[in-house]
Motif scaffolding. Structure first.
Motif, PDB file in Angstrom:
ATOM      1  N   MET A  79      -5.933 -18.346  -7.067  1.00  0.00           N
ATOM      2  CA  MET A  79      -6.299 -16.971  -7.390  1.00  0.00           C
ATOM      3  C   MET A  79      -6.898 -16.888  -8.791  1.00  0.00           C
ATOM      4  O   MET A  79      -7.734 -16.035  -9.087  1.00  0.00           O
ATOM      5  CB  MET A  79      -5.051 -16.077  -7.301  1.00  0.00           C
ATOM      6  N   ARG A  80      -6.521 -17.809  -9.653  1.00  0.00           N
ATOM      7  CA  ARG A  80      -7.047 -17.823 -11.019  1.00  0.00           C
ATOM      8  C   ARG A  80      -8.392 -18.543 -11.120  1.00  0.00           C
ATOM      9  O   ARG A  80      -9.322 -18.060 -11.747  1.00  0.00           O
ATOM     10  CB  ARG A  80      -6.070 -18.561 -11.949  1.00  0.00           C
ATOM     11  N   ARG A  81      -8.481 -19.736 -10.491  1.00  0.00           N
ATOM     12  CA  ARG A  81      -9.596 -20.631 -10.796  1.00  0.00           C
ATOM     13  C   ARG A  81     -10.559 -20.883  -9.639  1.00  0.00           C
ATOM     14  O   ARG A  81     -11.547 -21.578  -9.821  1.00  0.00           O
ATOM     15  CB  ARG A  81      -9.046 -21.977 -11.269  1.00  0.00           C
ATOM     16  N   GLY A  82     -10.312 -20.359  -8.471  1.00  0.00           N
ATOM     17  CA  GLY A  82     -11.163 -20.675  -7.330  1.00  0.00           C
ATOM     18  C   GLY A  82     -12.487 -19.925  -7.333  1.00  0.00           C
ATOM     19  O   GLY A  82     -12.790 -19.140  -8.232  1.00  0.00           O
ATOM     20  N   THR A  83     -13.278 -20.178  -6.301  1.00  0.00           N
ATOM     21  CA  THR A  83     -14.517 -19.414  -6.118  1.00  0.00           C
ATOM     22  C   THR A  83     -14.152 -17.980  -5.752  1.00  0.00           C
ATOM     23  O   THR A  83     -12.986 -17.658  -5.490  1.00  0.00           O
ATOM     24  CB  THR A  83     -15.364 -20.023  -4.988  1.00  0.00           C
ATOM     25  N   VAL A  92       6.364 -15.853  -6.546  1.00  0.00           N
ATOM     26  CA  VAL A  92       5.150 -15.387  -7.217  1.00  0.00           C
ATOM     27  C   VAL A  92       5.459 -15.040  -8.670  1.00  0.00           C
ATOM     28  O   VAL A  92       4.746 -15.446  -9.599  1.00  0.00           O
ATOM     29  CB  VAL A  92       4.559 -14.154  -6.489  1.00  0.00           C
ATOM     30  N   MET A  93       6.537 -14.274  -8.889  1.00  0.00           N
ATOM     31  CA  MET A  93       6.885 -13.842 -10.243  1.00  0.00           C
ATOM     32  C   MET A  93       7.329 -15.002 -11.122  1.00  0.00           C
ATOM     33  O   MET A  93       7.293 -14.892 -12.356  1.00  0.00           O
ATOM     34  CB  MET A  93       7.990 -12.786 -10.181  1.00  0.00           C
ATOM     35  N   ALA A  94       7.736 -16.100 -10.516  1.00  0.00           N
ATOM     36  CA  ALA A  94       8.183 -17.260 -11.296  1.00  0.00           C
ATOM     37  C   ALA A  94       7.019 -18.065 -11.860  1.00  0.00           C
ATOM     38  O   ALA A  94       7.216 -18.942 -12.712  1.00  0.00           O
ATOM     39  CB  ALA A  94       9.058 -18.170 -10.419  1.00  0.00           C
ATOM     40  N   VAL A  95       5.783 -17.787 -11.388  1.00  0.00           N
ATOM     41  CA  VAL A  95       4.611 -18.528 -11.881  1.00  0.00           C
ATOM     42  C   VAL A  95       4.175 -17.925 -13.210  1.00  0.00           C
ATOM     43  O   VAL A  95       3.869 -16.725 -13.279  1.00  0.00           O
ATOM     44  CB  VAL A  95       3.448 -18.459 -10.859  1.00  0.00           C
ATOM     45  N   PRO A  96       4.140 -18.692 -14.290  1.00  0.00           N
ATOM     46  CA  PRO A  96       3.739 -18.154 -15.597  1.00  0.00           C
ATOM     47  C   PRO A  96       2.317 -17.589 -15.557  1.00  0.00           C
ATOM     48  O   PRO A  96       1.408 -18.200 -14.989  1.00  0.00           O
ATOM     49  CB  PRO A  96       3.811 -19.384 -16.523  1.00  0.00           C
ATOM     50  N   GLY A  97       2.144 -16.425 -16.137  1.00  0.00           N
ATOM     51  CA  GLY A  97       0.813 -15.833 -16.252  1.00  0.00           C
ATOM     52  C   GLY A  97       0.299 -15.158 -15.003  1.00  0.00           C
ATOM     53  O   GLY A  97      -0.887 -14.814 -14.936  1.00  0.00           O
ATOM     54  N   VAL A  98       1.139 -14.936 -13.997  1.00  0.00           N
ATOM     55  CA  VAL A  98       0.657 -14.340 -12.756  1.00  0.00           C
ATOM     56  C   VAL A  98       0.169 -12.909 -12.982  1.00  0.00           C
ATOM     57  O   VAL A  98      -0.812 -12.467 -12.360  1.00  0.00           O
ATOM     58  CB  VAL A  98       1.753 -14.383 -11.664  1.00  0.00           C
ATOM     59  N   GLY A 107       6.078 -25.528  -3.692  1.00  0.00           N
ATOM     60  CA  GLY A 107       4.891 -25.365  -4.540  1.00  0.00           C
ATOM     61  C   GLY A 107       3.745 -24.627  -3.888  1.00  0.00           C
ATOM     62  O   GLY A 107       2.685 -24.458  -4.514  1.00  0.00           O
ATOM     63  N   ALA A 108       3.909 -24.157  -2.647  1.00  0.00           N
ATOM     64  CA  ALA A 108       2.799 -23.503  -1.952  1.00  0.00           C
ATOM     65  C   ALA A 108       2.374 -22.223  -2.663  1.00  0.00           C
ATOM     66  O   ALA A 108       1.180 -21.977  -2.881  1.00  0.00           O
ATOM     67  CB  ALA A 108       3.196 -23.203  -0.505  1.00  0.00           C
ATOM     68  N   VAL A 109       3.330 -21.388  -3.016  1.00  0.00           N
ATOM     69  CA  VAL A 109       3.004 -20.120  -3.674  1.00  0.00           C
ATOM     70  C   VAL A 109       2.345 -20.369  -5.027  1.00  0.00           C
ATOM     71  O   VAL A 109       1.363 -19.706  -5.391  1.00  0.00           O
ATOM     72  CB  VAL A 109       4.276 -19.264  -3.824  1.00  0.00           C
ATOM     73  N   ALA A 110       2.861 -21.332  -5.763  1.00  0.00           N
ATOM     74  CA  ALA A 110       2.291 -21.640  -7.080  1.00  0.00           C
ATOM     75  C   ALA A 110       0.837 -22.100  -6.953  1.00  0.00           C
ATOM     76  O   ALA A 110      -0.021 -21.747  -7.772  1.00  0.00           O
ATOM     77  CB  ALA A 110       3.120 -22.710  -7.781  1.00  0.00           C
ATOM     78  N   ARG A 111       0.525 -22.860  -5.908  1.00  0.00           N
ATOM     79  CA  ARG A 111      -0.845 -23.339  -5.722  1.00  0.00           C
ATOM     80  C   ARG A 111      -1.770 -22.195  -5.316  1.00  0.00           C
ATOM     81  O   ARG A 111      -2.941 -22.155  -5.698  1.00  0.00           O
ATOM     82  CB  ARG A 111      -0.879 -24.454  -4.688  1.00  0.00           C
ATOM     83  N   ILE A 144      -3.524 -11.413 -11.918  1.00  0.00           N
ATOM     84  CA  ILE A 144      -3.720 -10.228 -11.080  1.00  0.00           C
ATOM     85  C   ILE A 144      -4.611  -9.216 -11.793  1.00  0.00           C
ATOM     86  O   ILE A 144      -5.553  -8.671 -11.206  1.00  0.00           O
ATOM     87  CB  ILE A 144      -2.350  -9.596 -10.726  1.00  0.00           C
ATOM     88  N   TRP A 145      -4.325  -8.990 -13.074  1.00  0.00           N
ATOM     89  CA  TRP A 145      -5.105  -8.020 -13.844  1.00  0.00           C
ATOM     90  C   TRP A 145      -6.573  -8.446 -13.944  1.00  0.00           C
ATOM     91  O   TRP A 145      -7.490  -7.635 -13.798  1.00  0.00           O
ATOM     92  CB  TRP A 145      -4.489  -7.900 -15.247  1.00  0.00           C
TER      93      TRP A 145
END
Length: 694
Positions: free
Chosen positions: A602-606, A632-638, A593-597, A642-643
């Motif tokens: 990357m989405r919600r942090g400061t 990385v690619m297995a995480v939905p919405g990645v 779960g490290a990559v998913a976290r 990035i965009w």
């Protein structure tokens, strides 16, 4: 009409009659508001005189001046009281009397303004500015005497005794205006300035003389001494008096010296426990009100500033916002006309008051710290008195055996070393470090906290880092506090001390080789409250800057600890990026779960956390290839994450997001090509060329 008073008294008559020099409509737009009725005027005069008669004296050396004002005010209050009772029907006074009394009202308001200004200033600044204050009071007494002489008392129908009261008040005002009641503050001011001059010549002030002078100023206990130091420092920061800034800086040092020499036998002031206020084994300081928090960071504002939208932010947070290329208001979203920031002094005063009442340390903004430090460095008296204070405290600590007495001395060392590299140098040169180290093992919570905080303050100076690292048992003692400290604040400051020491390359290696140091930092990062966790992770980040430390950090579980804190503390993502960069990528990818976290951060942090998480993902993909990219690619919405970061992140975050996007696209293209080749090449062995790109 009676003759008008001197121009120094603000003229009311000029605004009483309409102007004929300009057009009527234009002039009416600038006419003053309607004057109060004569009845309101008399009531305002009576109220003002009564307030002045009870004004408290802000300092002993101003007692005579304020007593003089109080006596005149009592006489006037009695006269105005009689005027209220004997006022003609319909509240109408003779015109000349009405105009004259309106002038008196203005003079009394100026008296009240002087009294309020004196009450808001420190005693020592009042003493330094005593000449200006005396001159202002003499001018006001002269104006009041002139107005009382001009007052048509006969037209008012006053009783003989009331007219005698007004005549007496006028004579007394004349006497004050001539300087006949001058008091002793010039001699006291000269004594204080002489003391500063002697200190510049490295003459240690005598205890009895110092005590006598401070007694006359009104400083006779540690509480009043501490309050005076705080007031002076605030006035220096606010540039309350450019003329006397040098003397004020010297007096801050002199008062610190006096506090140690004269009041050392008195228990520590309440602020000695400030670091522990509200901190128990669960470990958080009191939560500040939302109005005192920055809308961006949600932390207590240290240097509140107002943006062009009218919203207030902490200077550091809004500075980072503007630095990332944004020109909108974070709270309202409106485009700002300019990026100018105006200090919000009233809110800063409220924050300071809240901090004092709740035992929270109030940090000064870096700009103010730098300016004050430069001013102190250029002030010979301030430097000499700081050297005397450091020498006195260290000598006193060497002969102090009681924990309570030692805690008071160490508390003063801690305060002295809190600001200014010169102060830290003087304390270090006096030999404080070897004496502080054994105190880190004390079971007395206050003594232990003061000792570790003093050591932390001293470690900011490069020369003191060497003294600490070469002191017998210093690193072991700091490690002991991280493990067995009596409070979370003590553990937090011990971790911060490791962070400070690790800023030196050779010491970073030495600390990284110490398994106990790493182990205790990891434990704090896992189990500590937010502020403690933050310092522990910052120390681990510094240690991770050395490649040879990374293997030991990984073995100690730093990656797991950082992942457990990643949603709470932005430094955690930076720790993972540092590990991935210097040989820890495989250990991170192997954690479930490290990559998913990291993608979630990357989405919600400061802003910094998003930037660090993206950098970590890029490094993992480059170091570990398909294993990392497939996760990385297995995480939905990645792709969306990035965009979005490419459009709204910091410059560095945008570059990293673009790199991650290219890696993912090339991996996807390589995977698609591999699918077409079928069994020619197993999918698990595909290594897209982009993985190896720098």
């Amino acid at each position: 009409m009676a003759k008008q008073p001197q121009p120094r008294a603000v003229a009311v008559t000029s605004s009483a009659a309409p102007s004929t020099s300009t057009g009527g409509s234009y002039a009416s737009a600038f006419m003053p508001p309607p004057s109060p009725s004569d009845g309101d005027l008399l009531r305002a005069l009576h109220r003002l005189a009564r307030d002045l008669s009870t004004a408290e004296t802000p300092a002993p050396f101003l007692r005579a001046a304020f007593a003089s004002v109080s006596r005149r005010a009592r006489l006037l209050a009695a006269a105005f009281d009689d005027l209220l009772l004997c006022a003609p029907a319909g509240d109408l006074l003779p015109r000349s009397a009405s105009l004259c009394l309106r002038e008196v009202l203005l003079v009394l308001q100026r008296f009240k303004a002087v009294v309020a200004d004196c009450a808001a200033r420190s005693r020592t600044l009042l003493l330094l500015q005593s000449d200006e204050t005396d001159a202002e009071l003499r001018d006001l007494h002269h104006d009041l005497a002139t107005l009382l002489d001009l007052l048509p008392v006969v037209d008012l129908g006053l009783a003989d005794d009331v007219m005698d009261i007004l005549a007496l008040a006028s004579r007394q005002c004349r006497r004050c205006a001539s300087g006949a009641d001058a008091e002793a503050e010039p001699a006291l001011k000269a004594a204080v300035l002489s003391l500063i001059d002697e200190i510049e010549r490295e003459i240690v002030p005598g205890r009895e003389r110092l005590e006598e002078i401070l007694e006359e100023v009104g400083i006779n206990d540690p509480a009043s001494c501490g309050d005076e130091i705080e007031s002076l420092e605030r006035e220096i920061g606010d540039r309350a008096s450019e003329r006397w800034t040098g003397a004020m800086i010297a007096l801050v040092g002199l008062l610190r010296y006096a506090k140690c020499v004269l009041f050392s036998a008195t228990p520590c002031p309440a602020d000695s426990k400030a670091d522990d206020a509200g901190v128990d084994d669960g470990g958080e300081s009191p939560a500040p009100p939302m109005d005192l928090r920055c809308p961006i960071s949600l932390d207590l504002m240290r240097d509140p500033v107002v943006a062009a939208s009218g919203q207030t932010y902490d200077r550091e947070s809004i500075g980072r916002w503007f630095g990332s290329g944004k020109s909108t208001c974070p709270k309202t979203g409106q485009v700002l006309a300019n990026l100018d920031l105006v200090p919000n002094k009233s809110l800063k005063n409220l924050i300071s008051k809240w901090c004092r009442e709740n035992g929270v340390a109030m940090e000064v903004c870096e700009a103010s710290k730098s300016e004050q430090a430069q001013a102190v460095a250029a002030n010979k008296a301030a430097l000499e008195v700081a050297r005397m204070t450091a020498s006195f405290l260290v000598k006193k600590l060497s002969v102090t055996f009681s924990p309570d007495a030692a805690s008071r001395v160490v508390h003063e060392i801690r305060l002295l070393s809190k600001s200014g590299s010169d102060n830290r140098a003087f304390v270090g040169e006096a030999g404080a470090v070897p004496m502080l180290v054994p105190l880190l093992y004390s079971e007395d919570a206050g003594l232990q906290l003061n000792a570790v905080t003093a050591l932390l303050n001293l470690s900011i100076l490069e020369a003191n880092k060497k003294r600490i690292m070469h002191a017998d048992g210093a690193v072991e003692a700091v490690t002991h506090i991280m493990a067995y400290g009596t409070s979370w604040r003590a553990k937090e400051n011990a971790a911060a001390a490791v962070l400070s020491l690790a800023s030196v390359h050779t010491y970073r290696r030495r600390l990284g080789r110490n398994a106990s140091v790493v182990e205790k930092l990891v434990h704090l990062a896992r189990t500590g409250p937010t502020s403690t966790k933050k310092d522990a992770l910052a120390a681990l980040l510094s240690l991770a800057g050395e490649r040879e430390n990374v293997g030991r950090l990984v073995d100690a579980g730093v990656a797991e600890a950082a992942l457990s804190a990643i949603s709470d503390e932005e430094t955690a993502a930076a720790v993972l990026a540092a590990l991935a960069k210097r040989g820890g990528a495989e250990a991170i990818v192997n954690i479930e779960g490290a990559v998913a976290r990291l993608v979630a951060e990357m989405r919600r942090g400061t802003e910094w956390a998003r930037e660090s998480a993206t950098a970590a993902l890029v490094l993992l993909c480059r170091r570990m290839g398909t294993r990392a990219v497939s996760q990385v690619m297995a995480v939905p919405g990645v792709e969306w994450a990035i965009w979005e970061l490419m459009g709204s992140g910091t410059d560095r975050a945008r570059r990293k997001a673009a790199s991650l996007g290219r890696i993912c696209r090339r991996w996807a293209a390589a995977s698609a090509a591999d699918g077409e080749r079928g069994a020619e090449c197993p999918a698990s062995s595909v290594e897209p060329p982009a993985m190896m790109a720098s």
